[in-house]
Design a protein around this motif. Structure first.
Motif, PDB file in Angstrom:
ATOM      1  N   UNK A  38       0.802  -1.225   0.000  1.00 13.31           N
ATOM      2  CA  UNK A  38       0.000   0.000   0.000  1.00 13.31           C
ATOM      3  C   UNK A  38       0.835   1.274   0.000  1.00 13.31           C
ATOM      4  N   UNK A  39       2.154   1.141   0.001  1.00 11.46           N
ATOM      5  CA  UNK A  39       3.021   2.314   0.081  1.00 11.46           C
ATOM      6  C   UNK A  39       3.680   2.587  -1.265  1.00 11.46           C
ATOM      7  N   UNK A  40       3.682   3.854  -1.721  1.00 12.65           N
ATOM      8  CA  UNK A  40       4.176   4.194  -3.072  1.00 12.65           C
ATOM      9  C   UNK A  40       5.703   4.310  -3.168  1.00 12.65           C
ATOM     10  N   UNK A  41       6.354   3.248  -3.580  1.00 12.81           N
ATOM     11  CA  UNK A  41       7.813   3.270  -3.752  1.00 12.81           C
ATOM     12  C   UNK A  41       8.181   2.788  -5.149  1.00 12.81           C
ATOM     13  N   UNK A  42       9.392   3.096  -5.537  1.00 11.02           N
ATOM     14  CA  UNK A  42       9.990   2.562  -6.765  1.00 11.02           C
ATOM     15  C   UNK A  42      11.298   1.914  -6.372  1.00 11.02           C
ATOM     16  N   UNK A  43      11.659   0.901  -7.088  1.00 16.82           N
ATOM     17  CA  UNK A  43      12.937   0.238  -6.847  1.00 16.82           C
ATOM     18  C   UNK A  43      13.850   0.485  -8.037  1.00 16.82           C
ATOM     19  N   UNK A  44      15.063   0.891  -7.723  1.00 16.63           N
ATOM     20  CA  UNK A  44      16.103   1.095  -8.730  1.00 16.63           C
ATOM     21  C   UNK A  44      17.260   0.219  -8.283  1.00 16.63           C
ATOM     22  N   UNK A  45      17.373  -0.948  -8.912  1.00 23.87           N
ATOM     23  CA  UNK A  45      18.324  -1.935  -8.422  1.00 23.87           C
ATOM     24  C   UNK A  45      17.885  -2.356  -7.028  1.00 23.87           C
ATOM     25  N   UNK A  46      18.783  -2.240  -6.071  1.00 22.24           N
ATOM     26  CA  UNK A  46      18.449  -2.577  -4.688  1.00 22.24           C
ATOM     27  C   UNK A  46      17.931  -1.375  -3.897  1.00 22.24           C
ATOM     28  N   UNK A  47      18.026  -0.188  -4.503  1.00 24.17           N
ATOM     29  CA  UNK A  47      17.590   1.027  -3.808  1.00 24.17           C
ATOM     30  C   UNK A  47      16.078   1.171  -3.838  1.00 24.17           C
ATOM     31  N   UNK A  48      15.550   1.679  -2.759  1.00 25.77           N
ATOM     32  CA  UNK A  48      14.134   2.014  -2.675  1.00 25.77           C
ATOM     33  C   UNK A  48      14.050   3.532  -2.673  1.00 25.77           C
ATOM     34  N   UNK A  49      13.289   4.077  -3.621  1.00 26.42           N
ATOM     35  CA  UNK A  49      13.115   5.524  -3.654  1.00 26.42           C
ATOM     36  C   UNK A  49      11.632   5.857  -3.581  1.00 26.42           C
ATOM     37  N   UNK A  50      11.358   7.018  -3.037  1.00 26.56           N
ATOM     38  CA  UNK A  50       9.986   7.457  -2.838  1.00 26.56           C
ATOM     39  C   UNK A  50       9.859   8.845  -3.447  1.00 26.56           C
ATOM     40  N   UNK A  51       8.944   9.008  -4.388  1.00 21.87           N
ATOM     41  CA  UNK A  51       8.699  10.316  -4.978  1.00 21.87           C
ATOM     42  C   UNK A  51       7.901  11.149  -3.982  1.00 21.87           C
ATOM     43  N   UNK A  52       8.436  12.294  -3.633  1.00 26.20           N
ATOM     44  CA  UNK A  52       7.821  13.128  -2.603  1.00 26.20           C
ATOM     45  C   UNK A  52       6.372  13.498  -2.926  1.00 26.20           C
ATOM     46  N   UNK A  53       6.034  13.925  -4.148  1.00 26.49           N
ATOM     47  CA  UNK A  53       4.626  14.258  -4.417  1.00 26.49           C
ATOM     48  C   UNK A  53       3.679  13.069  -4.187  1.00 26.49           C
ATOM     49  N   UNK A  54       4.105  11.878  -4.565  1.00 25.61           N
ATOM     50  CA  UNK A  54       3.289  10.676  -4.351  1.00 25.61           C
ATOM     51  C   UNK A  54       3.177  10.367  -2.861  1.00 25.61           C
ATOM     52  N   UNK A  55       4.272  10.568  -2.137  1.00 27.85           N
ATOM     53  CA  UNK A  55       4.284  10.354  -0.688  1.00 27.85           C
ATOM     54  C   UNK A  55       3.310  11.309  -0.007  1.00 27.85           C
ATOM     55  N   UNK A  56       3.290  12.560  -0.438  1.00 26.67           N
ATOM     56  CA  UNK A  56       2.381  13.555   0.158  1.00 26.67           C
ATOM     57  C   UNK A  56       0.934  13.142  -0.074  1.00 26.67           C
ATOM     58  N   UNK A  57       0.633  12.663  -1.278  1.00 30.58           N
ATOM     59  CA  UNK A  57      -0.724  12.176  -1.558  1.00 30.58           C
ATOM     60  C   UNK A  57      -1.068  10.980  -0.658  1.00 30.58           C
ATOM     61  N   UNK A  58      -0.094  10.096  -0.443  1.00 33.10           N
ATOM     62  CA  UNK A  58      -0.313   8.952   0.440  1.00 33.10           C
ATOM     63  C   UNK A  58      -0.611   9.424   1.856  1.00 33.10           C
ATOM     64  N   UNK A  59       0.132  10.445   2.322  1.00 29.48           N
ATOM     65  CA  UNK A  59      -0.089  10.983   3.661  1.00 29.48           C
ATOM     66  C   UNK A  59      -1.501  11.566   3.805  1.00 29.48           C
ATOM     67  N   UNK A  60      -1.969  12.209   2.764  1.00 26.02           N
ATOM     68  CA  UNK A  60      -3.273  12.848   2.806  1.00 26.02           C
ATOM     69  C   UNK A  60      -4.418  11.844   2.772  1.00 26.02           C
ATOM     70  N   UNK A  61      -4.167  10.660   2.246  1.00 26.98           N
ATOM     71  CA  UNK A  61      -5.244   9.680   2.106  1.00 26.98           C
ATOM     72  C   UNK A  61      -5.550   8.938   3.387  1.00 26.98           C
TER      73      UNK A  61
END
Length: 61
Positions: A38-61
């Motif tokens: 349920x959490x908005x992340x992307x994986x780049x190789x082994x790294x986990x990155x989170x796009x801030x605008x998507x994270x803010x929308x997740x926080x608001x929901x």
């Protein structure tokens, strides 16, 4: 809930460590959250990155 204005000082792409600091949670909890379906992340190789605008929308929901 987290004050969204705190996020202004973070880049547009945040890491799990930055997620920890924003939410005030421990490392293990941050990775559990990041690995949940349920959490908005992307994986780049082994790294986990989170796009801030998507994270803010997740926080608001």
């Amino acid at each position: 809930m987290t004050n969204i204005s705190i996020l202004d000082s973070y880049p547009d792409v945040i890491t799990v460590t930055e997620l920890q600091n924003i939410l005030g949670i421990g490392r293990e909890q941050a990775y559990i959250l990041a690995n949940s379906n349920s959490f908005p992340v992307r994986r780049v190789g082994k790294r986990i990155i989170i796009y801030k605008p998507t994270f803010i929308e997740w926080l608001k929901s």
